[in-house]
Design an enzyme around this catalytic site. Structure first.
Site, PDB file in Angstrom:
ATOM      1  N   TYR A  52      -2.955  -6.034 -11.518  1.00  0.00           N
ATOM      2  CA  TYR A  52      -2.255  -4.933 -12.080  1.00  0.00           C
ATOM      3  C   TYR A  52      -1.818  -5.385 -13.597  1.00  0.00           C
ATOM      4  CZ  TYR A  52      -2.724  -3.127  -7.407  1.00  0.00           C
ATOM      5  OH  TYR A  52      -3.086  -2.888  -6.012  1.00  0.00           O
ATOM      6  N   HIS A 110      -7.474  -9.542  -2.436  1.00  0.00           N
ATOM      7  CA  HIS A 110      -7.432  -8.268  -2.864  1.00  0.00           C
ATOM      8  C   HIS A 110      -8.679  -7.471  -2.249  1.00  0.00           C
ATOM      9  CE1 HIS A 110      -5.675  -5.741  -6.337  1.00  0.00           C
ATOM     10  NE2 HIS A 110      -6.056  -4.965  -5.430  1.00  0.00           N
TER      11      HIS A 110
HETATM   12  N1  LIG Z   1      -5.613  -2.964  -2.423  1.00  0.00           N
HETATM   13  C1  LIG Z   1      -6.135  -2.310  -3.355  1.00  0.00           C
HETATM   14  O1  LIG Z   1      -7.223  -2.417  -3.537  1.00  0.00           O
HETATM   15  C2  LIG Z   1      -5.302  -1.256  -3.735  1.00  0.00           C
HETATM   16  C3  LIG Z   1      -6.068  -0.243  -4.390  1.00  0.00           C
HETATM   17  C4  LIG Z   1      -5.246   0.907  -4.935  1.00  0.00           C
HETATM   18  C5  LIG Z   1      -3.715   0.881  -4.859  1.00  0.00           C
HETATM   19  N2  LIG Z   1      -3.157  -0.219  -4.273  1.00  0.00           N
HETATM   20  C6  LIG Z   1      -1.709  -0.110  -4.134  1.00  0.00           C
HETATM   21  O2  LIG Z   1      -1.283   0.939  -3.241  1.00  0.00           O
HETATM   22  C7  LIG Z   1      -0.532   1.780  -4.118  1.00  0.00           C
HETATM   23  C8  LIG Z   1      -0.557   3.180  -4.217  1.00  0.00           C
HETATM   24  O3  LIG Z   1      -1.518   3.723  -4.551  1.00  0.00           O
HETATM   25  P1  LIG Z   1      -1.813   4.419  -5.992  1.00  0.00           P
HETATM   26  O4  LIG Z   1      -0.674   4.290  -7.043  1.00  0.00           O
HETATM   27  O5  LIG Z   1      -3.359   4.086  -6.388  1.00  0.00           O
HETATM   28  O6  LIG Z   1      -1.784   5.831  -5.802  1.00  0.00           O
HETATM   29  P2  LIG Z   1      -0.627   7.053  -4.885  1.00  0.00           P
HETATM   30  O7  LIG Z   1       0.588   6.158  -4.522  1.00  0.00           O
HETATM   31  O8  LIG Z   1      -1.366   7.632  -3.936  1.00  0.00           O
HETATM   32  O9  LIG Z   1      -0.189   7.859  -6.012  1.00  0.00           O
HETATM   33  C9  LIG Z   1       0.680   7.570  -7.498  1.00  0.00           C
HETATM   34  C10 LIG Z   1       0.503   8.963  -8.263  1.00  0.00           C
HETATM   35  O10 LIG Z   1       1.137  10.058  -7.555  1.00  0.00           O
HETATM   36  C11 LIG Z   1       2.503  10.171  -8.263  1.00  0.00           C
HETATM   37  N3  LIG Z   1       3.417  10.351  -7.042  1.00  0.00           N
HETATM   38  C12 LIG Z   1       4.173   9.699  -6.260  1.00  0.00           C
HETATM   39  N4  LIG Z   1       4.759  10.200  -5.614  1.00  0.00           N
HETATM   40  C13 LIG Z   1       4.748  11.748  -5.709  1.00  0.00           C
HETATM   41  C14 LIG Z   1       5.390  12.624  -5.133  1.00  0.00           C
HETATM   42  N5  LIG Z   1       6.215  12.472  -4.354  1.00  0.00           N
HETATM   43  N6  LIG Z   1       4.970  14.144  -5.725  1.00  0.00           N
HETATM   44  C15 LIG Z   1       3.982  14.102  -6.557  1.00  0.00           C
HETATM   45  N7  LIG Z   1       3.306  12.845  -7.156  1.00  0.00           N
HETATM   46  C16 LIG Z   1       3.917  11.746  -6.665  1.00  0.00           C
HETATM   47  C17 LIG Z   1       2.779   9.024  -9.066  1.00  0.00           C
HETATM   48  O11 LIG Z   1       3.503   9.566 -10.140  1.00  0.00           O
HETATM   49  P3  LIG Z   1       4.952   8.933 -10.960  1.00  0.00           P
HETATM   50  O12 LIG Z   1       4.328   7.295 -10.826  1.00  0.00           O
HETATM   51  O13 LIG Z   1       4.883   9.602 -12.253  1.00  0.00           O
HETATM   52  O14 LIG Z   1       5.943   9.155  -9.940  1.00  0.00           O
HETATM   53  C18 LIG Z   1       1.432   8.439  -9.256  1.00  0.00           C
HETATM   54  O15 LIG Z   1       0.735   9.186 -10.307  1.00  0.00           O
HETATM   55  C19 LIG Z   1      -0.758   1.071  -5.666  1.00  0.00           C
HETATM   56  O16 LIG Z   1       0.310   1.327  -6.718  1.00  0.00           O
HETATM   57  C20 LIG Z   1      -0.830  -0.335  -5.512  1.00  0.00           C
HETATM   58  O17 LIG Z   1       0.295  -0.953  -5.042  1.00  0.00           O
HETATM   59  C21 LIG Z   1      -3.958  -0.912  -3.362  1.00  0.00           C
END
Ligand SMILES: NC(=O)c1ccc[n+]([C@@H]2O[C@H](COP(=O)([O-])OP(=O)(O)OC[C@H]3O[C@@H](n4cnc5c(N)ncnc54)[C@H](OP(=O)(O)O)[C@@H]3O)[C@@H](O)[C@H]2O)c1
Length: 273
Positions: A52, A110
Site C-alpha cells: 500500500y 499477500h
Molecule cells: N489482501 C488483499 O489482497 C486486499 C485487497 C483489498 C483490500 N484489502 C484490505 O481490506 C481493506 C478494506 O478494503 P477496501 O479499502 O478496498 O474497501 P472497503 O473497505 O470495502 O471500502 C472502502 C471505501 O468505502 C468508504 N467507506 C468506508 N466506510 C463507509 C461507510 N460507513 N459508508 C460509506 N462509505 C464508506 C471509504 O471511504 P472513506 O475512506 O472516505 O471513509 C472507502 O472509499 C483495505 O483497506 C485493505 O486493508 C486487502
C-alpha cells in the site's frame, strides 16, 4: 465490540483497512486521525501491507499507533515477489521500521507468487522465533491453495467477501470454519461503490435505522468466523462501521439479500481485487 480469537489473541470483529492511505501527503493528517479515532471506537485491529503506497500506508499506521502500540493488533503483508527466505526477512524488517515497532502481530503472504510455499513458511517461522512477528497467515488463497499449504499454524486467510462476491461461501468459508481458521473479509463494503446504493440494502438499512454500509458489514459478520476490515478516513464512516456489529439481520433481510445477490451453487474461482 464483538470479539473473536485470532492466533490465540482476542481481537475485534471489525478492524480498519488502510489501502490507499499514504498515497497523498495532503491526506496524511486525516488518515492518522482516522486510524486513531478508529482505535478509540474499538477497531483496534489494523490491516496494512508493504504494497500500500509502497510502504506509505505502513508509515501512516506507524504514526497513528505511536504511543499506543499496546492497544493495537497489527497485521501486515509481504509481497509475493519478496516471499523468499531472504526476501521475507528483509521485507519484514523494512515494515517494522516503517511501522515503528519491534513486532507485527500477524504477517500475511499477500497472494501466491513464484516461491514455494514451504520456503515462505520457513521464513515466517524464523521471524516468529526472532519475535519479529507473532503469527503468520495468508491472503487470497483458495481451497486448493490451503490444502497444499496444509499448515495448522496458518492463523487466517484474508479474502474478498461482500454480497457482490459470495463464491467463498460454497467451499472456502466452510473449510476455514471446519479448521477453526478465522476468515478476514476485505472490501466488506464493496469499496464504497454500487453496493452502498443498492435499493434492497437501503430498504433493510431503513428498517434497522442503519446505513447500507452497516448492513453490508452485519451481513459479513453473520458468520461467526468472519472478521471485517473496512477502510474509512471519513469520521462519520468510522462511527458507522464501529457500530455495525450491533445490527442483527433477520431471516427476511437475509432472504432479500439472497434474492438480489444469489449465493453460489457451484465452485467459483476466488475473486481478487
Ligand atoms: N489482501 C488483499 O489482497 C486486499 C485487497 C483489498 C483490500 N484489502 C484490505 O481490506 C481493506 C478494506 O478494503 P477496501 O479499502 O478496498 O474497501 P472497503 O473497505 O470495502 O471500502 C472502502 C471505501 O468505502 C468508504 N467507506 C468506508 N466506510 C463507509 C461507510 N460507513 N459508508 C460509506 N462509505 C464508506 C471509504 O471511504 P472513506 O475512506 O472516505 O471513509 C472507502 O472509499 C483495505 O483497506 C485493505 O486493508 C486487502
Amino acid at each position: 465490540m464483538q470479539k473473536i480469537e485470532l492466533g490465540g489473541v482476542s481481537v475485534p470483529r471489525i478492524g480498519q483497512g488502510t489501502w490507499h492511505m499514504g498515497e497523498n501527503a495532503g491526506q496524511r493528517q486525516a488518515e492518522v486521525r482516522a486510524l486513531r479515532e478508529g482505535l478509540d471506537l474499538g477497531m483496534t485491529l489494523i490491516d496494512t501491507a508493504e504494497m500500500y503506497a509502497e510502504g506509505g500506508a505502513e508509515e501512516v499506521v506507524g504514526q497513528a499507533i505511536r504511543g499506543r502500540r499496546d492497544e493495537v493488533y497489527l497485521v501486515s503483508k509481504v509481497y509475493p515477489h519478496n516471499a523468499s527466505t531472504k526476501g521475507v526477512q528483509a521485507a519484514c524488517e523494512r515494515s517494522l521500521r516503517r511501522l515503528g515497532t519491534d513486532t507485527i502481530d500477524l504477517y500475511l503472504l499477500h497472494w501466491r507468487g513464484q516461491y514455494p510455499l514451504s520456503e515462505t513458511v520457513e521464513a515466517f517461522e524464523r521471524l516468529c522465533e526472532q519475535g519479529k512477528i507473532l503469527r503468520w497467515g495468508v491472503s487470497n488463497f483458495d481451497t486448493d491453495d490451503l490444502a497444499e499449504l496444509d499448515a495448522p499454524a496458518c492463523a487466517t486467510n484474508q479474502v474478498l467477501y461482500n454480497p457482490e462476491a459470495r463464491g467463498i461461501e460454497y467451499d472456502l468459508l466452510p473449510r476455514q470454519a471446519q479448521h477453526n481458521m478465522p476468515l478476514m473479509a476485505y472490501c466488506p463494503i464493496g469499496q464504497g461503490g454500487a453496493l452502498l446504493h443498492d435499493a434492497i440494502l437501503q430498504r433493510i438499512a431503513d428498517k434497522h435505522s442503519a446505513t447500507t454500509a452497516q448492513i453490508a458489514l452485519a451481513w459479513a459478520l453473520r458468520h461467526p468466523g468472519v472478521i471485517a476490515i473496512p477502510k474509512a478516513v471519513n469520521l462519520d464512516h468510522l462511527k458507522q462501521n464501529a457500530k455495525a456489529d450491533t445490527v442483527r439481520l433477520d431471516d427476511d433481510d437475509l432472504a432479500q439479500i439472497d434474492a438480489a445477490y444469489p449465493p453460489a451453487t457451484r465452485k467459483h474461482s476466488l475473486k481478487m481485487v
